[in-house]
Design a protein around this motif. Structure first.
Motif, PDB file in Angstrom:
ATOM      1  N   LEU A 280       0.913  -1.073  -0.095  1.00 57.73           N
ATOM      2  CA  LEU A 280      -0.120  -0.239  -0.020  1.00 57.73           C
ATOM      3  C   LEU A 280       1.041   1.460  -0.115  1.00 57.73           C
ATOM      4  O   LEU A 280       1.931   1.368   0.628  1.00 57.73           O
ATOM      5  CB  LEU A 280      -0.956   0.058   1.937  1.00 57.73           C
ATOM      6  CG  LEU A 280      -1.859  -1.091   1.371  1.00 57.73           C
ATOM      7  CD1 LEU A 280      -2.802  -1.192   2.572  1.00 57.73           C
ATOM      8  CD2 LEU A 280      -2.686  -1.046  -0.129  1.00 57.73           C
ATOM      9  N   PHE A 283      -2.549   4.849   2.519  1.00 57.91           N
ATOM     10  CA  PHE A 283      -3.623   4.145   3.050  1.00 57.91           C
ATOM     11  C   PHE A 283      -4.288   4.665   4.479  1.00 57.91           C
ATOM     12  O   PHE A 283      -3.260   5.790   5.145  1.00 57.91           O
ATOM     13  CB  PHE A 283      -3.259   2.887   3.439  1.00 57.91           C
ATOM     14  CG  PHE A 283      -2.005   2.287   4.054  1.00 57.91           C
ATOM     15  CD1 PHE A 283      -2.233   2.014   5.921  1.00 57.91           C
ATOM     16  CD2 PHE A 283      -1.561   2.640   3.746  1.00 57.91           C
ATOM     17  CE1 PHE A 283      -1.228   1.690   6.675  1.00 57.91           C
ATOM     18  CE2 PHE A 283      -0.166   2.251   4.869  1.00 57.91           C
ATOM     19  CZ  PHE A 283       0.157   2.074   6.167  1.00 57.91           C
ATOM     20  N   TYR A 285      -6.127   3.669   8.357  1.00 54.51           N
ATOM     21  CA  TYR A 285      -5.993   2.002   8.756  1.00 54.51           C
ATOM     22  C   TYR A 285      -6.356   2.183  10.574  1.00 54.51           C
ATOM     23  O   TYR A 285      -6.206   3.258  10.747  1.00 54.51           O
ATOM     24  CB  TYR A 285      -4.195   1.644   9.125  1.00 54.51           C
ATOM     25  CG  TYR A 285      -3.413   2.248   9.721  1.00 54.51           C
ATOM     26  CD1 TYR A 285      -3.048   1.869  11.500  1.00 54.51           C
ATOM     27  CD2 TYR A 285      -3.144   3.535   9.346  1.00 54.51           C
ATOM     28  CE1 TYR A 285      -1.987   2.582  11.591  1.00 54.51           C
ATOM     29  CE2 TYR A 285      -1.905   4.461  10.115  1.00 54.51           C
ATOM     30  CZ  TYR A 285      -1.390   3.434  11.375  1.00 54.51           C
ATOM     31  OH  TYR A 285      -0.517   3.772  11.672  1.00 54.51           O
ATOM     32  N   TRP A 310      -6.487   0.058  -5.631  1.00 52.42           N
ATOM     33  CA  TRP A 310      -6.450  -0.082  -4.071  1.00 52.42           C
ATOM     34  C   TRP A 310      -7.568  -1.346  -3.705  1.00 52.42           C
ATOM     35  O   TRP A 310      -7.864  -2.937  -4.713  1.00 52.42           O
ATOM     36  CB  TRP A 310      -7.779   1.251  -3.745  1.00 52.42           C
ATOM     37  CG  TRP A 310      -9.374   0.949  -4.367  1.00 52.42           C
ATOM     38  CD1 TRP A 310      -9.353   0.792  -5.187  1.00 52.42           C
ATOM     39  CD2 TRP A 310      -9.911   0.579  -3.214  1.00 52.42           C
ATOM     40  NE1 TRP A 310     -10.994   1.219  -5.809  1.00 52.42           N
ATOM     41  CE2 TRP A 310     -11.552   0.402  -3.968  1.00 52.42           C
ATOM     42  CE3 TRP A 310     -10.056   0.748  -1.557  1.00 52.42           C
ATOM     43  CZ2 TRP A 310     -12.639   0.174  -3.468  1.00 52.42           C
ATOM     44  CZ3 TRP A 310     -11.127  -0.003  -1.340  1.00 52.42           C
ATOM     45  CH2 TRP A 310     -13.004  -0.044  -1.837  1.00 52.42           C
ATOM     46  N   LYS A 326      -4.498  -9.038   1.584  1.00 54.02           N
ATOM     47  CA  LYS A 326      -5.703  -8.554   0.542  1.00 54.02           C
ATOM     48  C   LYS A 326      -6.950  -9.488   0.966  1.00 54.02           C
ATOM     49  O   LYS A 326      -6.445 -11.030   1.179  1.00 54.02           O
ATOM     50  CB  LYS A 326      -5.123  -8.624  -1.137  1.00 54.02           C
ATOM     51  CG  LYS A 326      -3.455  -8.033  -1.089  1.00 54.02           C
ATOM     52  CD  LYS A 326      -3.322  -7.350  -2.362  1.00 54.02           C
ATOM     53  CE  LYS A 326      -1.913  -7.085  -2.102  1.00 54.02           C
ATOM     54  NZ  LYS A 326      -1.611  -6.367  -3.967  1.00 54.02           N
ATOM     55  N   ASN A 330      -6.626  -6.843  -6.349  1.00 49.40           N
ATOM     56  CA  ASN A 330      -6.853  -5.054  -6.610  1.00 49.40           C
ATOM     57  C   ASN A 330      -7.687  -4.630  -6.913  1.00 49.40           C
ATOM     58  O   ASN A 330      -7.418  -5.679  -7.991  1.00 49.40           O
ATOM     59  CB  ASN A 330      -5.253  -5.429  -6.782  1.00 49.40           C
ATOM     60  CG  ASN A 330      -4.407  -4.589  -5.765  1.00 49.40           C
ATOM     61  OD1 ASN A 330      -4.287  -5.425  -4.397  1.00 49.40           O
ATOM     62  ND2 ASN A 330      -2.986  -5.015  -6.267  1.00 49.40           N
ATOM     63  N   GLY A 358      -6.171   1.284   1.781  1.00 43.56           N
ATOM     64  CA  GLY A 358      -5.542   2.399   0.023  1.00 43.56           C
ATOM     65  C   GLY A 358      -5.422   2.071  -0.822  1.00 43.56           C
ATOM     66  O   GLY A 358      -5.431   1.360  -1.325  1.00 43.56           O
ATOM     67  N   THR A 359      -4.693   2.479  -0.948  1.00 42.13           N
ATOM     68  CA  THR A 359      -3.995   3.223  -2.898  1.00 42.13           C
ATOM     69  C   THR A 359      -2.919   1.650  -2.916  1.00 42.13           C
ATOM     70  O   THR A 359      -1.606   1.910  -1.842  1.00 42.13           O
ATOM     71  CB  THR A 359      -3.865   4.398  -3.951  1.00 42.13           C
ATOM     72  OG1 THR A 359      -3.069   5.260  -2.535  1.00 42.13           O
ATOM     73  CG2 THR A 359      -5.411   4.971  -3.693  1.00 42.13           C
ATOM     74  N   TYR A 360      -2.542   2.091  -4.441  1.00 42.14           N
ATOM     75  CA  TYR A 360      -0.687   1.412  -4.985  1.00 42.14           C
ATOM     76  C   TYR A 360      -0.491   1.941  -5.668  1.00 42.14           C
ATOM     77  O   TYR A 360      -1.129   3.120  -6.381  1.00 42.14           O
ATOM     78  CB  TYR A 360      -1.181   0.015  -5.364  1.00 42.14           C
ATOM     79  CG  TYR A 360      -1.674  -1.202  -4.427  1.00 42.14           C
ATOM     80  CD1 TYR A 360      -0.641  -1.762  -3.465  1.00 42.14           C
ATOM     81  CD2 TYR A 360      -2.650  -1.463  -4.144  1.00 42.14           C
ATOM     82  CE1 TYR A 360      -1.374  -2.916  -2.849  1.00 42.14           C
ATOM     83  CE2 TYR A 360      -3.132  -2.678  -3.369  1.00 42.14           C
ATOM     84  CZ  TYR A 360      -2.624  -2.871  -2.498  1.00 42.14           C
ATOM     85  OH  TYR A 360      -2.974  -4.632  -1.404  1.00 42.14           O
TER      86      TYR A 360
END
Length: 601
Positions: A280, A283, A285, A310, A326, A330, A358-360
């Motif tokens: 990530l 993000f 959390y 994400w 995960k 994704n 969150g995003t990658y």
């Protein structure tokens, strides 16, 4: 000129290892043909930098005689009347690597020897801070930081600086006692104005989520409640008004921003070494206890730009070696309209987990906008109330379900303030930082859940945090709450009494309830004891508390009304306390409960 630019120009010249200490470099044949009484001679030469430009101001000294010189603008120097024989000549200049060359007897020709060399720029620095992951991220003093030569040690603030470096690529290794060492790569382009500033290094724990060790995750902010809202557009007023937007009080990593549409997970390009779909990038959390009542996570989101890559990542804290996992593949998502995404947490029922959303980094600038994060026994539809079973007919108007009560995690704090120390009123864009400051001060809105049914809140009044009713007439009810705060507590010997310090405004009374709900759905309306210090106080209809008390401000906390409630009957049990405000009479005004503090003792 920026050293970052200079670094690119010097790349072709920077070879070999970095010398952190005095360097012995033989510039000429050092064969020892030293003879006796060969007379005196001169040594001269030209000193250049690592771009082959003349280098002035270089101090030239000889190891065994008191003769020295300094290079001129052409880089030239002259040592006169030096005994012919073997000598070590040293060249030094601030910000350049010291060089030593040997001149031998066979290099002299008719009493003259030539010694020329190049000096390498060496004024760059690598600096950063080391934190102790096993001791609450306190600065770690005495950690060893090395790039291959003699190490430097961190100071009492955990800070290290490696100096006198040529611009080059380095591997920085940090070690301390029996902690696992950590290595970080530093590239030439990382030097800006000659300094490479590394991010904080957490030593003593393996990172499970980027930048976070197991110790960090075990102590991160708990997601005690069943939903969190983001954004400041009132598209479903008052449930999604800016004054009830508290998702931004949660823990986040990376490049996030509070926008009109929601709490936004962007991408942090500075953290990425390239496309990465496994770790990530940015993000939000928090810790969560998963049960049958909250096993379905619904994320209500949209994008700006995109597509956003994400996912939701879960860390099971009960595992012997917790790992980030995960929830499926994704997601690639690009849509300016909000959409519900559901995630099944059934595999974690009965466990404490950390959930990260969150995003990658895909190489593109994207923004994933989170409008609501919610937990329920089934998927949530859009902005609808959370699904579940009503507690009883009398509380149906609260839109609080049995599942919400059971799934709420017990509050770990016992003292709360309603005062905001950071002035979020001065700028609409500043309110998010006032909200963030709540975590430090133990603000009631950061640590209690809020449900706004028909009316928003007054967040930053000088006198305290305010839940209130609508104004106007024709809306009187002592059974239908206008808004409420709620929190669950495990009652024991240390928290059997709740003290509310509060006031109201205007010439009319306010009606509110403190409702106690156990996990088996036993409901009671609590009344304050006879010691409560309030100007006018009486029991109203349907278990309400009717009061008027217009005194109290931050400079005179003793003047607030004091309501004391006995919780001893719940000792050994979990009880959810609901502080709800009602429009109890026809008076045309907003009626308010302005909270200075709530304490359990």
């Amino acid at each position: 000129m920026k050293q970052k630019t200079k670094a690119k120009q010097l790349t072709a010249y920077l070879l070999g290892v970095c010398f952190l200490a005095f360097s012995n470099i033989s510039c000429s044949n050092d064969e020892n043909n030293n003879g006796a009484n060969l007379g005196n001679g001169d040594v001269s030469g030209i000193i250049t930098d690592d771009q082959n430009a003349p280098l002035s101001g270089v101090t030239v000294s000889v190891n065994d005689v008191d003769i020295s010189s300094t290079t001129d603008a052409s880089g030239s120097y002259l040592l006169k009347d030096l005994p012919i024989g073997k000598h070590i000549i040293t060249f030094s200049k601030t910000d350049y690597q010291t060089v030593s060359c040997t001149v031998a007897p066979n290099q002299w020709n008719d009493g003259v020897a030539n010694v020329s060399t190049s000096m390498r720029y060496a004024a760059a620095k690598i600096t950063g801070r080391v934190l102790d992951a096993q001791n609450g991220k306190q600065p770690l003093e005495g950690a060893s930081v090395s790039i291959g030569g003699d190490p430097v040690l961190t100071n009492s603030e955990g800070i290290y600086t490696i100096t006198q470096l040529p611009l080059d690529n380095y591997t920085v290794t940090i070690s301390y006692g029996d902690y696992n060492p950590v290595s970080k790569e530093v590239k030439i382009d990382d030097f800006i104005d000659g300094i490479a500033q590394l991010p904080d290094i957490n030593l003593g724990g393996e990172e499970i989520l980027p930048g976070l060790t197991l110790g960090d995750l075990k102590t991160c902010t708990p997601w005690m409640y069943n939903e969190y809202r983001g954004g400041r557009n009132a598209d479903n007023y008052p449930q999604f008004d800016w004054s009830v937007d508290y998702m931004c009080t949660l823990d986040m990593m990376g490049n996030w921003e509070e926008q009109n549409e929601g709490t936004t997970m962007r991408v942090d390009e500075s953290k990425s070494n390239g496309v990465d779909y496994d770790n990530l990038n940015t993000f939000i959390y928090g810790r969560k206890h998963i049960t049958e009542d909250n096993k379905i996570l619904t994320v209500f989101a949209r994008t700006h730009q995109g597509p956003a890559i994400w996912n939701v990542v879960v860390v099971d804290l009960s595992e012997a070696k917790p790992q980030a996992k995960k929830l499926g593949d994704n997601i690639s998502f690009q849509d300016g309209s909000y959409k519900n995404f559901t995630f099944d947490l059934s595999a974690y029922i009965g466990k404490d987990v950390v959930i990260a959303i969150g995003t990658y980094y895909s190489g593109e600038w994207v923004q994933l906008v989170l409008r609501r994060i919610s937990f329920a026994p089934e998927a949530v539809n859009g902005l609808a109330w959370l699904p579940g079973s009503p507690i009883n007919d009398a509380l149906e108007e609260l839109h609080m379900t049995q599942e919400m009560v059971r799934a709420t995690m017990p509050n770990e704090r016992q003292s709360f303030t309603g005062i905001t120390t950071y002035d979020g009123r001065k700028d609409r864009d500043e309110y998010v930082w006032a909200y963030r400051d709540w975590n430090k001060t133990g603000h009631v809105a950061a640590f209690w859940g809020l449900t706004s049914i028909t009316k928003d809140c007054d967040v930053f009044t000088n006198e305290g945090y305010t839940i209130k009713t609508r104004g106007g007439n024709g809306i009187v009810s002592t059974s239908k709450a206008e808004s409420y705060l709620y929190s669950k507590f495990a009652i024991n010997d240390n928290n059997q009494k709740l003290t509310l310090r509060a006031r109201n405004f205007g010439s009319h009374p306010t009606y509110f309830k403190l409702i106690a709900i156990t996990d088996d759905m036993n409901v009671k309306y609590l009344q304050p004891n006879s010691e409560s210090q309030v100007s006018e106080l009486s029991e109203g209809p349907d278990g309400t508390i009717k009061f008027r008390h217009f005194n109290g401000d931050t400079g005179h906390p003793e003047n607030y009304g004091k309501f004391v409630f006995d919780l001893s009957q719940y000792k050994g049990k979990n009880v959810t306390l609901v502080l709800a405000v009602y429009k109890g009479e026809e008076n045309g005004d907003e009626n308010k409960v302005t909270i200075y503090s709530i304490d359990l003792n």
